[in-house]
Design a protein around this motif. Sequence first.
Motif, PDB file in Angstrom:
ATOM      1  N   VAL A  37      51.224   5.380  50.083  1.00 20.77           N
ATOM      2  CA  VAL A  37      49.825   5.256  49.681  1.00 20.77           C
ATOM      3  C   VAL A  37      48.948   6.189  50.512  1.00 20.77           C
ATOM      4  CG1 VAL A  37      47.866   3.685  49.358  1.00 20.77           C
ATOM      5  CG2 VAL A  37      50.206   2.826  49.094  1.00 20.77           C
ATOM      6  N   ASP A  38      48.233   7.066  49.818  1.00 21.14           N
ATOM      7  CA  ASP A  38      47.214   7.896  50.443  1.00 21.14           C
ATOM      8  C   ASP A  38      45.869   7.330  50.016  1.00 21.14           C
ATOM      9  OD1 ASP A  38      49.254   9.500  51.375  1.00 21.14           O
ATOM     10  OD2 ASP A  38      48.935  11.087  49.894  1.00 21.14           O
ATOM     11  N   THR A  39      44.925   7.229  50.957  1.00 18.00           N
ATOM     12  CA  THR A  39      43.638   6.618  50.638  1.00 18.00           C
ATOM     13  C   THR A  39      42.491   7.585  50.875  1.00 18.00           C
ATOM     14  OG1 THR A  39      43.346   5.682  52.856  1.00 18.00           O
ATOM     15  CG2 THR A  39      44.459   4.305  51.226  1.00 18.00           C
ATOM     16  N   ILE A  40      41.547   7.532  49.978  1.00 15.51           N
ATOM     17  CA  ILE A  40      40.255   8.190  50.152  1.00 15.51           C
ATOM     18  C   ILE A  40      39.219   7.087  50.034  1.00 15.51           C
ATOM     19  CG2 ILE A  40      38.566   9.791  49.195  1.00 15.51           C
ATOM     20  CD1 ILE A  40      40.894  11.524  48.222  1.00 15.51           C
ATOM     21  N   ASN A  41      38.385   6.971  51.054  1.00 11.46           N
ATOM     22  CA  ASN A  41      37.355   5.940  51.047  1.00 11.46           C
ATOM     23  C   ASN A  41      36.107   6.451  50.335  1.00 11.46           C
ATOM     24  OD1 ASN A  41      39.034   4.254  52.570  1.00 11.46           O
ATOM     25  ND2 ASN A  41      38.303   5.137  54.478  1.00 11.46           N
ATOM     26  N   SER A  42      35.673   5.725  49.304  1.00 15.39           N
ATOM     27  CA  SER A  42      34.469   6.107  48.560  1.00 15.39           C
ATOM     28  C   SER A  42      33.207   5.757  49.345  1.00 15.39           C
ATOM     29  CB  SER A  42      34.447   5.415  47.194  1.00 15.39           C
ATOM     30  OG  SER A  42      34.480   4.011  47.355  1.00 15.39           O
ATOM     31  N   VAL A  43      33.311   4.726  50.149  1.00 17.85           N
ATOM     32  CA  VAL A  43      32.240   4.308  51.047  1.00 17.85           C
ATOM     33  C   VAL A  43      32.888   3.788  52.317  1.00 17.85           C
ATOM     34  CG1 VAL A  43      30.633   3.643  49.184  1.00 17.85           C
ATOM     35  CG2 VAL A  43      32.140   1.923  50.179  1.00 17.85           C
ATOM     36  N   GLN A  44      32.125   3.783  53.390  1.00 22.02           N
ATOM     37  CA  GLN A  44      32.543   3.085  54.611  1.00 22.02           C
ATOM     38  C   GLN A  44      31.379   2.190  54.992  1.00 22.02           C
ATOM     39  OE1 GLN A  44      34.873   4.672  58.046  1.00 22.02           O
ATOM     40  NE2 GLN A  44      32.836   4.735  58.966  1.00 22.02           N
ATOM     41  N   LEU A  45      31.587   0.877  54.821  1.00 24.56           N
ATOM     42  CA  LEU A  45      30.505  -0.081  55.015  1.00 24.56           C
ATOM     43  C   LEU A  45      30.893  -1.133  56.049  1.00 24.56           C
ATOM     44  CD1 LEU A  45      29.570  -0.684  51.259  1.00 24.56           C
ATOM     45  CD2 LEU A  45      28.470   0.877  52.878  1.00 24.56           C
ATOM     46  N   SER A  46      29.900  -1.770  56.618  1.00 21.27           N
ATOM     47  CA  SER A  46      30.130  -2.838  57.583  1.00 21.27           C
ATOM     48  C   SER A  46      30.842  -4.025  56.932  1.00 21.27           C
ATOM     49  CB  SER A  46      28.801  -3.305  58.184  1.00 21.27           C
ATOM     50  OG  SER A  46      27.889  -3.679  57.152  1.00 21.27           O
ATOM     51  N   ASN A  47      30.508  -4.303  55.686  1.00 23.04           N
ATOM     52  CA  ASN A  47      31.055  -5.423  54.915  1.00 23.04           C
ATOM     53  C   ASN A  47      30.767  -5.134  53.454  1.00 23.04           C
ATOM     54  OD1 ASN A  47      28.430  -6.299  56.611  1.00 23.04           O
ATOM     55  ND2 ASN A  47      28.154  -6.832  54.442  1.00 23.04           N
ATOM     56  N   HIS A  48      31.318  -5.929  52.535  1.00 19.44           N
ATOM     57  CA  HIS A  48      31.082  -5.619  51.127  1.00 19.44           C
ATOM     58  C   HIS A  48      29.648  -5.923  50.730  1.00 19.44           C
ATOM     59  CE1 HIS A  48      31.239  -9.699  49.478  1.00 19.44           C
ATOM     60  NE2 HIS A  48      32.354  -9.907  50.153  1.00 19.44           N
ATOM     61  N   THR A  49      29.234  -5.347  49.608  1.00 16.31           N
ATOM     62  CA  THR A  49      27.833  -5.377  49.200  1.00 16.31           C
ATOM     63  C   THR A  49      27.386  -6.720  48.634  1.00 16.31           C
ATOM     64  OG1 THR A  49      28.418  -4.464  47.045  1.00 16.31           O
ATOM     65  CG2 THR A  49      27.802  -2.895  48.771  1.00 16.31           C
ATOM     66  N   GLY A  50      28.266  -7.695  48.573  1.00 12.61           N
ATOM     67  CA  GLY A  50      27.882  -9.026  48.140  1.00 12.61           C
ATOM     68  C   GLY A  50      27.110  -9.784  49.205  1.00 12.61           C
ATOM     69  N   TYR A  51      27.187  -9.318  50.439  1.00 15.02           N
ATOM     70  CA  TYR A  51      26.414  -9.936  51.516  1.00 15.02           C
ATOM     71  C   TYR A  51      24.944  -9.556  51.391  1.00 15.02           C
ATOM     72  CZ  TYR A  51      30.508 -11.354  54.243  1.00 15.02           C
ATOM     73  OH  TYR A  51      31.644 -11.953  54.684  1.00 15.02           O
ATOM     74  N   GLU A  52      24.093 -10.338  52.029  1.00 12.02           N
ATOM     75  CA  GLU A  52      22.656 -10.049  52.009  1.00 12.02           C
ATOM     76  C   GLU A  52      22.367  -8.683  52.641  1.00 12.02           C
ATOM     77  OE1 GLU A  52      18.431 -12.077  53.426  1.00 12.02           O
ATOM     78  OE2 GLU A  52      20.306 -13.139  53.772  1.00 12.02           O
ATOM     79  N   HIS A  53      23.119  -8.325  53.687  1.00 12.32           N
ATOM     80  CA  HIS A  53      22.910  -7.059  54.386  1.00 12.32           C
ATOM     81  C   HIS A  53      24.235  -6.328  54.523  1.00 12.32           C
ATOM     82  CE1 HIS A  53      18.927  -8.484  55.562  1.00 12.32           C
ATOM     83  NE2 HIS A  53      19.512  -9.623  55.911  1.00 12.32           N
TER      84      HIS A  53
END
Length: 160
Positions: A37-53
Amino acid sequence: MSNGPLCRVLSIQSHVVSGYVGNKSATFPLQVLGFEVDTINSVQLSNHTGYEHFKGQVLNSNELKELCDGLKLNNIDSYSHLLTGYVGSKSFLDEVLQVIHHLRNENPKLIYVCDPVMGDNGHFVSKTVFQYVPEELLPVYRDHLVPLADIVTPNQFEAE
């Protein structure tokens, strides 16, 4: 690599620091099944966008193109499978279309699995309908990505 059939996946999805979604949740199970598996990250976020922040970076088309160009220059751009998931930028999603065409040129038997991560009906915080991505991405999925996919894995919200 073994003498067996090509079992390489390019996974273009999100990365989160906290939690298990996107590339963080897909890589290990695929490796257990015998895929490289080779991965390309489309975003790098602190947590998923379902959180308030949430905080982090959203990659754009130039950054995806640069990574894929590096793979091409080294002749390590032949895959048996392509998996796409959460994307936070329209330009990035448009470039994914170019990646699909290139990979299918390299391997006409490429299996493309599209997880059109756009939102859900049961947002875990408020239990209301929640859209994860900018509205401008929806027609790109509907008109371009989904028709190219061999397998599509929408949730109920995305299927509607």
